[in-house]
Design an enzyme around this catalytic site. Sequence first.
Site, PDB file in Angstrom:
ATOM      1  N   THR A 144      29.200  70.919  50.866  1.00 14.56           N
ATOM      2  CA  THR A 144      30.184  70.335  51.759  1.00 14.56           C
ATOM      3  C   THR A 144      31.064  69.365  51.003  1.00 14.56           C
ATOM      4  OG1 THR A 144      28.578  70.524  53.544  1.00 14.56           O
ATOM      5  CG2 THR A 144      30.432  69.026  53.908  1.00 14.56           C
ATOM      6  N   CYS A 176      30.795  56.428  26.577  1.00 15.18           N
ATOM      7  CA  CYS A 176      30.647  57.694  25.865  1.00 15.18           C
ATOM      8  C   CYS A 176      29.986  57.537  24.500  1.00 15.18           C
ATOM      9  CB  CYS A 176      32.006  58.391  25.716  1.00 15.18           C
ATOM     10  SG  CYS A 176      33.206  57.442  24.782  1.00 15.18           S
TER      11      CYS A 176
END
Length: 166
Positions: free
Chosen positions: A35, A122
């Site tokens: 959904t 990162c």
Amino acid sequence: MCAPKGAAALYVRDGLRLEPVVHGGGQEHGVRAGTENVALAVALGAAGLAADDLADGAPARIAALRDELHQRLAAAPPGCVRLNRPERKRLPNTLNVSIDDALGHELRAAAHGIAASTGSACHRGNHTPFDLARSLGALRLSLGRWSTADDIETTADAAIKSATER
């Protein structure tokens, strides 16, 4: 784009066929299962702030603030602050510096009132610095659309104070 994390948009040109990452229901023409998160979709739609910022010259304004912060830090104590990025061709909102004989995490902890990090998300898990002392002294400061000249002054003062009081 100033939208919440988890919100995204993907433009797919006509004729390009995508393979779903998660198979299941037929949502979005069979490209995704599950959904849709309506709240995130609405937030993404309202994130036109980014386009307005670009049109109003925000990257240049933020880069000027970043450069002012760098100049303030480099001036006191002179010669001790090293830029950890190329002088040109870098993000307008990020300043990554090392302060000689200082540990970034100690500077960050001592510089009350500012939000900073000792690296980017990162780089987590990658601990192969180009120069260990310089890497450990790194302090990453990020600016945003709401950053002001007063913020730059406050941040520079706090970082300099924490560096000189060690």
